[in-house]
Scaffold this motif. Structure first.
Motif, mmCIF file in Angstrom:
data_model
loop_
_atom_site.group_PDB
_atom_site.id
_atom_site.type_symbol
_atom_site.label_atom_id
_atom_site.label_comp_id
_atom_site.label_asym_id
_atom_site.label_seq_id
_atom_site.Cartn_x
_atom_site.Cartn_y
_atom_site.Cartn_z
ATOM 1 N N PRO A 73 0.768 -1.250 0.000
ATOM 2 C CA PRO A 73 0.000 0.000 0.000
ATOM 3 C C PRO A 73 0.798 1.299 0.000
ATOM 4 O O PRO A 73 0.257 2.332 -0.386
ATOM 5 C CB PRO A 73 -0.830 -0.114 1.291
ATOM 6 C CG PRO A 73 -0.028 -0.990 2.183
ATOM 7 C CD PRO A 73 0.637 -1.981 1.273
ATOM 8 N N GLU A 74 2.044 1.303 0.398
ATOM 9 C CA GLU A 74 2.732 2.578 0.556
ATOM 10 C C GLU A 74 3.146 3.179 -0.787
ATOM 11 O O GLU A 74 3.241 2.486 -1.803
ATOM 12 C CB GLU A 74 3.939 2.417 1.477
ATOM 13 C CG GLU A 74 3.552 2.023 2.899
ATOM 14 C CD GLU A 74 4.643 2.349 3.895
ATOM 15 O OE1 GLU A 74 5.673 2.921 3.483
ATOM 16 O OE2 GLU A 74 4.467 2.035 5.091
ATOM 17 N N ILE A 75 3.410 4.501 -0.761
ATOM 18 C CA ILE A 75 3.725 5.237 -1.987
ATOM 19 C C ILE A 75 4.974 4.681 -2.665
ATOM 20 O O ILE A 75 5.006 4.473 -3.888
ATOM 21 C CB ILE A 75 3.920 6.734 -1.674
ATOM 22 C CG1 ILE A 75 2.615 7.350 -1.159
ATOM 23 C CG2 ILE A 75 4.401 7.483 -2.914
ATOM 24 C CD1 ILE A 75 1.529 7.422 -2.180
ATOM 25 N N LEU A 76 6.025 4.438 -1.901
ATOM 26 C CA LEU A 76 7.261 3.925 -2.497
ATOM 27 C C LEU A 76 7.060 2.530 -3.070
ATOM 28 O O LEU A 76 7.682 2.176 -4.083
ATOM 29 C CB LEU A 76 8.382 3.929 -1.452
ATOM 30 C CG LEU A 76 8.804 5.315 -0.946
ATOM 31 C CD1 LEU A 76 9.948 5.193 0.056
ATOM 32 C CD2 LEU A 76 9.213 6.226 -2.110
ATOM 33 N N ASP A 77 6.201 1.719 -2.439
ATOM 34 C CA ASP A 77 5.872 0.406 -3.007
ATOM 35 C C ASP A 77 5.158 0.568 -4.347
ATOM 36 O O ASP A 77 5.417 -0.182 -5.298
ATOM 37 C CB ASP A 77 4.984 -0.377 -2.043
ATOM 38 C CG ASP A 77 5.695 -0.701 -0.742
ATOM 39 O OD1 ASP A 77 6.900 -0.973 -0.787
ATOM 40 O OD2 ASP A 77 5.042 -0.671 0.314
ATOM 41 N N GLU A 78 4.258 1.537 -4.425
ATOM 42 C CA GLU A 78 3.545 1.798 -5.678
ATOM 43 C C GLU A 78 4.511 2.210 -6.786
ATOM 44 O O GLU A 78 4.430 1.717 -7.921
ATOM 45 C CB GLU A 78 2.506 2.895 -5.457
ATOM 46 C CG GLU A 78 1.781 3.326 -6.723
ATOM 47 C CD GLU A 78 0.910 4.546 -6.503
ATOM 48 O OE1 GLU A 78 0.231 4.947 -7.464
ATOM 49 O OE2 GLU A 78 0.916 5.099 -5.387
ATOM 50 N N ARG A 79 5.434 3.113 -6.460
ATOM 51 C CA ARG A 79 6.382 3.574 -7.476
ATOM 52 C C ARG A 79 7.280 2.437 -7.955
ATOM 53 O O ARG A 79 7.539 2.301 -9.165
ATOM 54 C CB ARG A 79 7.223 4.710 -6.899
ATOM 55 C CG ARG A 79 6.419 5.972 -6.597
ATOM 56 C CD ARG A 79 7.274 7.025 -5.920
ATOM 57 N NE ARG A 79 6.507 8.225 -5.612
ATOM 58 C CZ ARG A 79 6.994 9.261 -4.925
ATOM 59 N NH1 ARG A 79 8.246 9.231 -4.484
ATOM 60 N NH2 ARG A 79 6.230 10.315 -4.684
ATOM 61 N N ALA A 80 7.759 1.622 -7.018
ATOM 62 C CA ALA A 80 8.642 0.515 -7.401
ATOM 63 C C ALA A 80 7.902 -0.513 -8.249
ATOM 64 O O ALA A 80 8.435 -1.003 -9.262
ATOM 65 C CB ALA A 80 9.217 -0.141 -6.144
ATOM 66 N N ALA A 81 6.666 -0.841 -7.859
ATOM 67 C CA ALA A 81 5.899 -1.832 -8.620
ATOM 68 C C ALA A 81 5.542 -1.303 -10.004
ATOM 69 O O ALA A 81 5.585 -2.051 -10.994
ATOM 70 C CB ALA A 81 4.635 -2.208 -7.848
#
Length: 287
Positions: A238-246
């Motif tokens: 759910p986190e923003i950095l997880d979104e960017r990496a995915a």
């Protein structure tokens, strides 16, 4: 100069009337103050004890307890003054004036305090959640009686007034275990869409950070001027950095896989045609 000329005895008589005070009234006045201190202290202890079971921040619970204590003590002092013959009208007038001045001068503080209580009672987020409010995005460090302390994703700490948080929409990114993102892929018109969607889905499954469950969703979304838009939707942490990496991993995987399979990306094209002969037909769209 006689003392009676310095202090007007008649004014004191108007403020204090001891003619109606019995010998027991001073004792009752002292007992009233003692009882007020005891009752106020007990109430503060109970508020702190039962407040721990609620979702309110500890500093707000302590503040409620302290306000309750001094409110009860103040009432007991006023009762004691009335027992020893004080005229309460000037006292109530002074309290009223102080209250009006306090409300006018501390309107912003009171507004933020009320908003802080509302936020902690409704709990749209808790410390540790990653939220967006207004232009601020980050992890909630603390919610106190005045501000929400947020550590942003780029390493800053922002203090947002409670009232401002309550007035703006609140997005809680970490409310659930995962979130969905969308990546648009535009292919040329002569593409085999069934094959292209299956290739994109396989590319998503192999991308780092893209979750297998829930499964990715790949669907044709629209027919645009330059190509066919395929929407690739996938789940990630759910986190923003997880979104960017995915999203980065998904884009790289899709681009490499489509190129390897010979599927062409669409891009804006402009075909210019000069009709030199009246009966000449325009060229066919190469896409």
């Amino acid at each position: 100069m006689p003392f009676t000329q310095i202090v007007d005895i008649t004014q004191i008589d108007e403020l204090v009337d001891i003619s109606t005070v019995s010998p027991w009234d001073p004792l009752f006045a002292i007992l009233s103050i003692v009882a007020g201190v005891i009752i106020g202290s007990v109430c503060r202890v109970l508020i702190r004890r039962y407040g721990k079971r609620s979702r309110l921040a500890p500093n707000l619970i302590d503040l409620f307890g302290t306000i309750t204590l001094w409110t009860i003590v103040s009432i007991s002092v006023i009762i004691a003054l009335s027992l020893v013959g004080f005229n309460l009208a000037p006292i109530w007038l002074a309290i009223l004036m102080l209250g009006v001045v306090g409300v006018v001068s501390g309107r912003v503080l009171l507004e933020n305090f009320g908003a802080g209580v509302t936020l902690q009672a409704r709990t749209p987020f808790v410390p540790g959640d990653q939220i967006a409010t207004g232009d601020v995005v980050g992890h909630v460090r603390e919610v106190n009686s005045r501000v929400v302390v947020i550590d942003t994703v780029d390493g800053k700490q922002v203090l947002v007034p409670n009232a401002m948080v309550l007035r703006n929409p609140i997005t809680n990114f970490t409310k659930h275990e995962c979130r969905m993102s969308r990546l648009g892929v535009s292919v040329i018109y002569r593409t085999d869409l069934a094959f292209a969607t299956s290739v994109i889905e396989a590319a998503l499954r192999s991308a780092d950070g893209v979750l297998d469950d829930p499964t990715p969703i790949v669907q044709v979304e629209s027919f645009d001027d330059s190509g066919i838009m395929i929407a690739a939707r996938f789940w990630h942490l759910p986190e923003i950095l997880d979104e960017r990496a995915a999203t980065h991993a998904a884009a790289v995987s899709i681009a490499e896989t489509l190129t390897a399979e010979g599927i062409e990306f669409a891009f804006p094209q402009l075909t210019m045609w000069w009709g030199s002969q009246p009966d000449q037909n325009p060229p066919e769209n190469p896409a």
